[in-house]
Design a protein around this motif. Structure first.
Motif, PDB file in Angstrom:
ATOM      1  N   PRO A  24       0.811  -1.223   0.000  1.00 50.81           N
ATOM      2  CA  PRO A  24       0.000   0.000   0.000  1.00 50.81           C
ATOM      3  C   PRO A  24       0.847   1.278   0.000  1.00 50.81           C
ATOM      4  CG  PRO A  24      -0.892  -1.573   1.562  1.00 50.81           C
ATOM      5  CD  PRO A  24       0.407  -2.151   1.078  1.00 50.81           C
ATOM      6  N   ASN A  25       0.324   2.296  -0.667  1.00 49.67           N
ATOM      7  CA  ASN A  25       0.874   3.648  -0.568  1.00 49.67           C
ATOM      8  C   ASN A  25       2.138   3.920  -1.399  1.00 49.67           C
ATOM      9  OD1 ASN A  25      -0.181   5.947   0.620  1.00 49.67           O
ATOM     10  ND2 ASN A  25       1.473   6.051   2.122  1.00 49.67           N
ATOM     11  N   VAL A  26       2.548   2.981  -2.245  1.00 49.20           N
ATOM     12  CA  VAL A  26       3.771   3.217  -3.035  1.00 49.20           C
ATOM     13  C   VAL A  26       3.516   4.103  -4.260  1.00 49.20           C
ATOM     14  CG1 VAL A  26       5.053   1.168  -2.315  1.00 49.20           C
ATOM     15  CG2 VAL A  26       3.457   1.002  -4.234  1.00 49.20           C
ATOM     16  N   ILE A  42      -8.492   6.625  -7.587  1.00 51.26           N
ATOM     17  CA  ILE A  42      -8.428   7.543  -6.457  1.00 51.26           C
ATOM     18  C   ILE A  42      -7.121   7.316  -5.700  1.00 51.26           C
ATOM     19  CG2 ILE A  42     -10.930   7.660  -6.317  1.00 51.26           C
ATOM     20  CD1 ILE A  42     -10.690   6.030  -3.669  1.00 51.26           C
ATOM     21  N   THR A  43      -6.610   8.399  -5.124  1.00 51.97           N
ATOM     22  CA  THR A  43      -5.319   8.331  -4.430  1.00 51.97           C
ATOM     23  C   THR A  43      -5.445   9.056  -3.091  1.00 51.97           C
ATOM     24  OG1 THR A  43      -4.508  10.439  -5.282  1.00 51.97           O
ATOM     25  CG2 THR A  43      -4.102   8.501  -6.651  1.00 51.97           C
ATOM     26  N   SER A  44      -4.575   8.713  -2.151  1.00 50.19           N
ATOM     27  CA  SER A  44      -4.534   9.464  -0.895  1.00 50.19           C
ATOM     28  C   SER A  44      -3.233   9.159  -0.175  1.00 50.19           C
ATOM     29  CB  SER A  44      -5.722   9.096   0.006  1.00 50.19           C
ATOM     30  OG  SER A  44      -5.367   8.037   0.873  1.00 50.19           O
ATOM     31  N   PRO A  45      -2.860  10.038   0.770  1.00 53.41           N
ATOM     32  CA  PRO A  45      -1.630   9.768   1.534  1.00 53.41           C
ATOM     33  C   PRO A  45      -1.787   8.575   2.478  1.00 53.41           C
ATOM     34  CG  PRO A  45      -2.349  12.064   1.751  1.00 53.41           C
ATOM     35  CD  PRO A  45      -3.470  11.310   1.128  1.00 53.41           C
ATOM     36  N   THR A  50      -6.981   2.018  -2.410  1.00 53.36           N
ATOM     37  CA  THR A  50      -7.615   1.307  -3.530  1.00 53.36           C
ATOM     38  C   THR A  50      -8.223  -0.007  -3.059  1.00 53.36           C
ATOM     39  OG1 THR A  50      -6.015   2.273  -5.024  1.00 53.36           O
ATOM     40  CG2 THR A  50      -7.206   0.337  -5.833  1.00 53.36           C
ATOM     41  N   ARG A  51      -9.469  -0.269  -3.498  1.00 50.31           N
ATOM     42  CA  ARG A  51     -10.126  -1.521  -3.104  1.00 50.31           C
ATOM     43  C   ARG A  51     -10.529  -2.373  -4.299  1.00 50.31           C
ATOM     44  NH1 ARG A  51     -14.259   1.033   1.360  1.00 50.31           N
ATOM     45  NH2 ARG A  51     -12.704   1.527   2.959  1.00 50.31           N
ATOM     46  N   HIS A  52     -10.394  -1.831  -5.515  1.00 51.24           N
ATOM     47  CA  HIS A  52     -10.858  -2.565  -6.691  1.00 51.24           C
ATOM     48  C   HIS A  52      -9.776  -2.585  -7.765  1.00 51.24           C
ATOM     49  CE1 HIS A  52     -15.134  -2.280  -5.480  1.00 51.24           C
ATOM     50  NE2 HIS A  52     -14.755  -1.127  -4.974  1.00 51.24           N
ATOM     51  N   ARG A 206     -12.665  11.597  -1.374  1.00 50.94           N
ATOM     52  CA  ARG A 206     -12.808  12.790  -0.524  1.00 50.94           C
ATOM     53  C   ARG A 206     -13.029  12.393   0.935  1.00 50.94           C
ATOM     54  NH1 ARG A 206      -9.804  16.095  -1.754  1.00 50.94           N
ATOM     55  NH2 ARG A 206      -9.000  14.489  -3.078  1.00 50.94           N
ATOM     56  N   VAL A 207     -13.702  11.253   1.174  1.00 53.43           N
ATOM     57  CA  VAL A 207     -13.862  10.742   2.539  1.00 53.43           C
ATOM     58  C   VAL A 207     -12.473  10.423   3.114  1.00 53.43           C
ATOM     59  CG1 VAL A 207     -14.693   8.786   3.899  1.00 53.43           C
ATOM     60  CG2 VAL A 207     -16.180   9.825   2.172  1.00 53.43           C
ATOM     61  N   PHE A 208     -11.624   9.809   2.313  1.00 49.24           N
ATOM     62  CA  PHE A 208     -10.270   9.490   2.769  1.00 49.24           C
ATOM     63  C   PHE A 208      -9.493  10.748   3.154  1.00 49.24           C
ATOM     64  CE2 PHE A 208      -8.062   5.350   2.639  1.00 49.24           C
ATOM     65  CZ  PHE A 208      -9.171   4.540   2.554  1.00 49.24           C
ATOM     66  N   HIS A 209      -9.734  11.826   2.405  1.00 52.55           N
ATOM     67  CA  HIS A 209      -8.971  13.044   2.681  1.00 52.55           C
ATOM     68  C   HIS A 209      -9.501  13.806   3.888  1.00 52.55           C
ATOM     69  CE1 HIS A 209      -6.062  13.409  -0.689  1.00 52.55           C
ATOM     70  NE2 HIS A 209      -6.845  12.453  -1.167  1.00 52.55           N
ATOM     71  N   HIS A 210     -10.776  13.608   4.211  1.00 49.67           N
ATOM     72  CA  HIS A 210     -11.375  14.421   5.286  1.00 49.67           C
ATOM     73  C   HIS A 210     -11.528  13.681   6.607  1.00 49.67           C
ATOM     74  CE1 HIS A 210     -12.263  18.246   3.396  1.00 49.67           C
ATOM     75  NE2 HIS A 210     -12.418  17.558   2.282  1.00 49.67           N
ATOM     76  N   THR A 211     -11.164  12.405   6.657  1.00 52.11           N
ATOM     77  CA  THR A 211     -11.331  11.670   7.909  1.00 52.11           C
ATOM     78  C   THR A 211     -10.020  10.995   8.286  1.00 52.11           C
ATOM     79  OG1 THR A 211     -12.103   9.737   6.688  1.00 52.11           O
ATOM     80  CG2 THR A 211     -13.788  11.208   7.557  1.00 52.11           C
ATOM     81  N   ALA A 212      -9.934  10.525   9.533  1.00 53.71           N
ATOM     82  CA  ALA A 212      -8.662   9.988  10.017  1.00 53.71           C
ATOM     83  C   ALA A 212      -8.878   8.671  10.749  1.00 53.71           C
ATOM     84  CB  ALA A 212      -8.004  10.999  10.950  1.00 53.71           C
ATOM     85  N   GLU A 213      -7.750   8.096  11.124  1.00 50.22           N
ATOM     86  CA  GLU A 213      -7.712   6.843  11.894  1.00 50.22           C
ATOM     87  C   GLU A 213      -8.564   5.768  11.228  1.00 50.22           C
ATOM     88  OE1 GLU A 213      -8.267   8.032  15.996  1.00 50.22           O
ATOM     89  OE2 GLU A 213      -6.725   9.540  15.649  1.00 50.22           O
ATOM     90  N   GLU A 214      -9.538   5.212  11.998  1.00 51.40           N
ATOM     91  CA  GLU A 214     -10.287   4.066  11.493  1.00 51.40           C
ATOM     92  C   GLU A 214     -11.367   4.466  10.468  1.00 51.40           C
ATOM     93  OE1 GLU A 214      -9.412   1.202  11.831  1.00 51.40           O
ATOM     94  OE2 GLU A 214     -11.145  -0.084  11.476  1.00 51.40           O
TER      95      GLU A 214
END
Ligand SMILES: Nc1nc2c(ncn2[C@@H]2O[C@H](COP(=O)(O)OP(=O)(O)OP(=O)(O)O)[C@@H](O)[C@H]2O)c(=O)[nH]1
Ligand SMILES: [Mg+2]
Length: 306
Positions: A24-26, A42-45, A50-52, A206-214
């Motif tokens: 993940p994350n490379v 979609i991408t995020s830090p 990615t799930r699909h 956008r959910v990934f970018h605006h939320t944290a942890e779990e």
């Protein structure tokens, strides 16, 4: 182009599936978008974005490259993770060529464990060292040598998906390993996924970018309505963001709805570019208790293929 030249190009044409693999994350999804020159994935830090599986098609005069983005390879733990790993392994098996992404941030120990498994796939592999913009130039050569020693038969090529550095060379290395075959897709097609699928994913980004942890991991997006009757003037979308608990729902919505509003506003900008017209987006947050452990939920949300 003369007749013989045309014939030659036709018989020399290369086409095949290229899996973009790695932990993940490379930067697999970032690389796919950069290669296709379009935002599809979609991408995020955060890791495990990615799930699909997602196809991104690159059309060149002498080759058609069918890039497959996929979840990062991880230790399964939950049912959702197990399904992600199955998606990733299935994608690797379907590939004609594997581009294995690593970054300077990974430890040598990790690569020593994983690369022998990649070798067992018995497919042509190109190792792409991504994110070389994050290290001094002098450190690149020792990295290339290290990966070359781990997998001597694979070309090793440094890239930066974010800036585009090294991508022409990467493409050349891949094309050399592709089978000779005619193109599989029409030359205006960029992906195999529908606009609906991409729309739900853009919201999840956008959910990934605006939320944290779990919370980003406990979220799934389902598109309930995709109303095109006023296209090309307007498309109306209604989507539900599922979370696993009431407390997560409250956080997703935010104080006075602020977080959900920001997610919706940003997603709408991306969706208008994707769909090429104005978008009206209605977002709801609902709780689906422990959906990640529920086979029925995973199936309905599109995470179990069978
Ligand atoms: N500096 C730098 N950052 C990069 C580069 N490529 C990707 N990134 C960043 O790395 C992070 C992860 O990128 P993704 O493309 O989502 O990674 P991924 O491999 O698809 O991750 P998963 O889907 O979770 O497996 C994002 O913040 C990207 O912006 C690069 O070449 N240089
Ligand atoms: Mg990804």
């Amino acid at each position: 182009m003369s007749q013989t030249e045309r014939e030659r190009v036709k018989t020399e044409f290369r086409c095949g599936y290229v899996a973009l693999g790695g932990v993940p994350n490379v930067g697999k999804s970032t690389l796919l978008n950069r290669l296709v020159a379009e935002k599809l994935a979609i991408t995020s830090p955060k890791p495990q974005t990615t799930r699909h599986r997602l196809l991104g098609i690159v059309h060149l005069p002498r080759a058609q490259l069918l890039f497959m983005d996929m979840p990062g390879i991880i230790d399964p733990g939950s049912l959702l993770n197990e399904s992600l790993v199955n998606t990733a392994l299935g994608t690797l098996k379907d590939a004609d060529v594997v581009v294995w992404l690593v970054t300077p941030q990974e430890t040598a120990a990790e690569s020593r464990v994983i690369l022998p498994h990649i070798r067992l796939l018995a497919k042509p592999v190109v190792i792409a060292i991504n994110k070389i913009d994050t290290i001094p130039k002098l450190e690149i050569l020792p990295l290339i040598e290290f990966y070359h020693s781990l997998l001597p038969e694979a070309p090793v090529t440094p890239v930066a998906a974010l800036t585009g550095d090294g991508l022409p060379h990467l493409l050349t290395e891949i094309i050399n390993l592709l089978p000779k075959a005619p193109p599989l897709y029409p030359d205006d097609q960029l992906t195999d996924q529908t606009e609906r699928f991409l729309a739900a994913e853009f919201i999840r980004e956008r959910v990934f970018h605006h939320t944290a942890e779990e919370i980003p991991y406990a979220a799934a997006v389902q598109l309930e309505e995709f109303d095109e009757k006023d296209r090309p003037r307007l498309i109306r979308l209604r989507a539900v963001i599922y979370v696993e608990r009431d407390s997560q729902k409250a956080i997703m919505i935010g104080r006075k709805g602020a977080r959900l509003k920001a997610i919706g506003q940003e997603a709408r900008i991306d969706l208008e570019i994707l769909l090429g017209c104005k978008v009206y987006l209605e977002l709801w947050v609902k709780v689906w208790k422990n959906w990640r452990k529920d086979p029925r939920a995973l199936k309905e949300l599109g995470y179990l293929i069978s």
